[in-house]
Design a protein around this motif. Structure first.
Motif, PDB file in Angstrom:
ATOM      1  N   LYS A  51     -32.695 -58.396  21.792  1.00 36.22           N
ATOM      2  CA  LYS A  51     -32.506 -56.944  21.853  1.00 36.22           C
ATOM      3  C   LYS A  51     -31.154 -56.551  21.262  1.00 36.22           C
ATOM      4  O   LYS A  51     -31.062 -55.629  20.442  1.00 36.22           O
ATOM      5  N   MET A  52     -30.101 -57.227  21.678  1.00 36.86           N
ATOM      6  CA  MET A  52     -28.766 -56.872  21.216  1.00 36.86           C
ATOM      7  C   MET A  52     -28.591 -57.163  19.726  1.00 36.86           C
ATOM      8  O   MET A  52     -27.871 -56.443  19.030  1.00 36.86           O
ATOM      9  N   SER A  53     -29.257 -58.193  19.218  1.00 33.69           N
ATOM     10  CA  SER A  53     -29.147 -58.512  17.797  1.00 33.69           C
ATOM     11  C   SER A  53     -29.714 -57.401  16.930  1.00 33.69           C
ATOM     12  O   SER A  53     -29.262 -57.190  15.808  1.00 33.69           O
ATOM     13  N   ARG A  54     -30.692 -56.694  17.436  1.00 32.56           N
ATOM     14  CA  ARG A  54     -31.264 -55.560  16.706  1.00 32.56           C
ATOM     15  C   ARG A  54     -30.480 -54.278  17.003  1.00 32.56           C
ATOM     16  O   ARG A  54     -30.108 -53.553  16.098  1.00 32.56           O
ATOM     17  N   LEU A  55     -30.229 -54.028  18.269  1.00 29.26           N
ATOM     18  CA  LEU A  55     -29.587 -52.788  18.711  1.00 29.26           C
ATOM     19  C   LEU A  55     -28.199 -52.609  18.102  1.00 29.26           C
ATOM     20  O   LEU A  55     -27.873 -51.558  17.569  1.00 29.26           O
ATOM     21  N   HIS A  56     -27.378 -53.649  18.150  1.00 27.07           N
ATOM     22  CA  HIS A  56     -25.989 -53.551  17.702  1.00 27.07           C
ATOM     23  C   HIS A  56     -25.721 -54.190  16.349  1.00 27.07           C
ATOM     24  O   HIS A  56     -24.771 -53.785  15.667  1.00 27.07           O
ATOM     25  N   ASN A  57     -26.502 -55.199  15.971  1.00 25.12           N
ATOM     26  CA  ASN A  57     -26.202 -55.953  14.749  1.00 25.12           C
ATOM     27  C   ASN A  57     -27.202 -55.736  13.627  1.00 25.12           C
ATOM     28  O   ASN A  57     -27.013 -56.255  12.538  1.00 25.12           O
ATOM     29  N   ASN A  58     -28.271 -55.001  13.898  1.00 27.13           N
ATOM     30  CA  ASN A  58     -29.304 -54.728  12.896  1.00 27.13           C
ATOM     31  C   ASN A  58     -29.762 -56.005  12.205  1.00 27.13           C
ATOM     32  O   ASN A  58     -29.892 -56.066  10.981  1.00 27.13           O
ATOM     33  N   GLU A  62     -35.041 -50.971  17.908  1.00 25.40           N
ATOM     34  CA  GLU A  62     -34.491 -50.305  16.726  1.00 25.40           C
ATOM     35  C   GLU A  62     -32.962 -50.407  16.727  1.00 25.40           C
ATOM     36  O   GLU A  62     -32.342 -50.442  17.783  1.00 25.40           O
ATOM     37  N   PHE A  63     -32.387 -50.394  15.548  1.00 23.89           N
ATOM     38  CA  PHE A  63     -30.936 -50.406  15.379  1.00 23.89           C
ATOM     39  C   PHE A  63     -30.358 -49.095  15.901  1.00 23.89           C
ATOM     40  O   PHE A  63     -30.854 -48.015  15.594  1.00 23.89           O
ATOM     41  N   GLU A  64     -29.301 -49.196  16.688  1.00 22.76           N
ATOM     42  CA  GLU A  64     -28.669 -48.032  17.302  1.00 22.76           C
ATOM     43  C   GLU A  64     -27.827 -47.230  16.315  1.00 22.76           C
ATOM     44  O   GLU A  64     -27.636 -46.025  16.485  1.00 22.76           O
ATOM     45  N   GLY A  65     -27.289 -47.868  15.303  1.00 24.05           N
ATOM     46  CA  GLY A  65     -26.457 -47.165  14.327  1.00 24.05           C
ATOM     47  C   GLY A  65     -25.108 -46.787  14.903  1.00 24.05           C
ATOM     48  O   GLY A  65     -24.519 -47.530  15.685  1.00 24.05           O
ATOM     49  N   GLY A  66     -24.602 -45.618  14.512  1.00 24.87           N
ATOM     50  CA  GLY A  66     -23.314 -45.146  15.024  1.00 24.87           C
ATOM     51  C   GLY A  66     -22.183 -46.098  14.713  1.00 24.87           C
ATOM     52  O   GLY A  66     -22.034 -46.552  13.584  1.00 24.87           O
ATOM     53  N   ARG A  67     -21.390 -46.404  15.726  1.00 33.80           N
ATOM     54  CA  ARG A  67     -20.226 -47.278  15.522  1.00 33.80           C
ATOM     55  C   ARG A  67     -20.638 -48.664  15.035  1.00 33.80           C
ATOM     56  O   ARG A  67     -19.872 -49.351  14.366  1.00 33.80           O
ATOM     57  N   HIS A  68     -21.865 -49.047  15.340  1.00 38.11           N
ATOM     58  CA  HIS A  68     -22.351 -50.358  14.905  1.00 38.11           C
ATOM     59  C   HIS A  68     -22.593 -50.378  13.397  1.00 38.11           C
ATOM     60  O   HIS A  68     -22.409 -51.412  12.753  1.00 38.11           O
ATOM     61  N   GLU A  69     -22.996 -49.256  12.847  1.00 38.17           N
ATOM     62  CA  GLU A  69     -23.206 -49.148  11.398  1.00 38.17           C
ATOM     63  C   GLU A  69     -21.900 -49.433  10.660  1.00 38.17           C
ATOM     64  O   GLU A  69     -21.879 -50.143   9.660  1.00 38.17           O
ATOM     65  N   ARG A  70     -20.806 -48.884  11.155  1.00 39.25           N
ATOM     66  CA  ARG A  70     -19.491 -49.104  10.557  1.00 39.25           C
ATOM     67  C   ARG A  70     -19.160 -50.602  10.544  1.00 39.25           C
ATOM     68  O   ARG A  70     -18.652 -51.125   9.549  1.00 39.25           O
TER      69      ARG A  70
END
Length: 159
Positions: A96-103, A130-138
């Protein structure tokens, strides 16, 4: 709707789990594109990681699942290539975290350390998050930027 094509690859240590996951994915309506290996005969995991990585980089698939005995060697190999975010997962939380925060676009598992039912749960979680985006996208973008800087400096001969 997410892409229904998933690339699969394994060495001999991940072969049995790959076959189980391939059947599982197909039963759920996915097209499993199997890049091998085809048996438990000894082979080199980098060869199969590379085939799956190429399918992602070339745009043939959006995601892939790779397996070796522990998942370590094949994930290390995959992460050597630009744009690949291979995550070695051993439970649903890491998936879950690998997708949510790391895409992550590539799931790695250890065929000798993950049971089939747990692997199916990991796959379900990974595919449905799904990828959460936001600060993780940066942060994801920063990985690519730093790699680009490194290779530009390296090719110029900078230290």
């Amino acid at each position: 709707m997410p892409d229904k094509k998933i690339a699969l690859g394994s060495d001999h240590g991940g072969f049995r789990l790959k076959e189980e996951i391939k059947n599982y994915l197909e039963s759920k309506g996915f097209e499993a594109i199997d890049f091998g290996t085809e048996s438990e005969s000894s082979v080199d995991y980098p060869d199969f990681a590379f085939k799956v990585v190429k399918a992602i980089i070339n745009g043939d698939v959006e995601k892939g699942i790779i397996m070796c005995g522990t998942g370590i060697g094949i994930s290390i190999t995959a992460n050597r290539f630009p744009g690949i975010r291979a995550a070695l997962c051993w439970d649903s939380f890491t998936a879950k975290m690998s997708r949510l925060h790391n895409n992550s676009n590539l799931l790695a598992m250890g065929g000798r350390i993950i049971g089939v039912e747990l692997a199916k749960d990991i796959v379900d979680t990974w595919l449905s998050t799904e990828f959460e985006g936001g600060r993780h996208e940066r942060r994801i973008n920063k990985i690519d930027e730093l790699a680009k800087i490194f290779w530009e400096e390296y090719l110029r001969g900078d230290k």
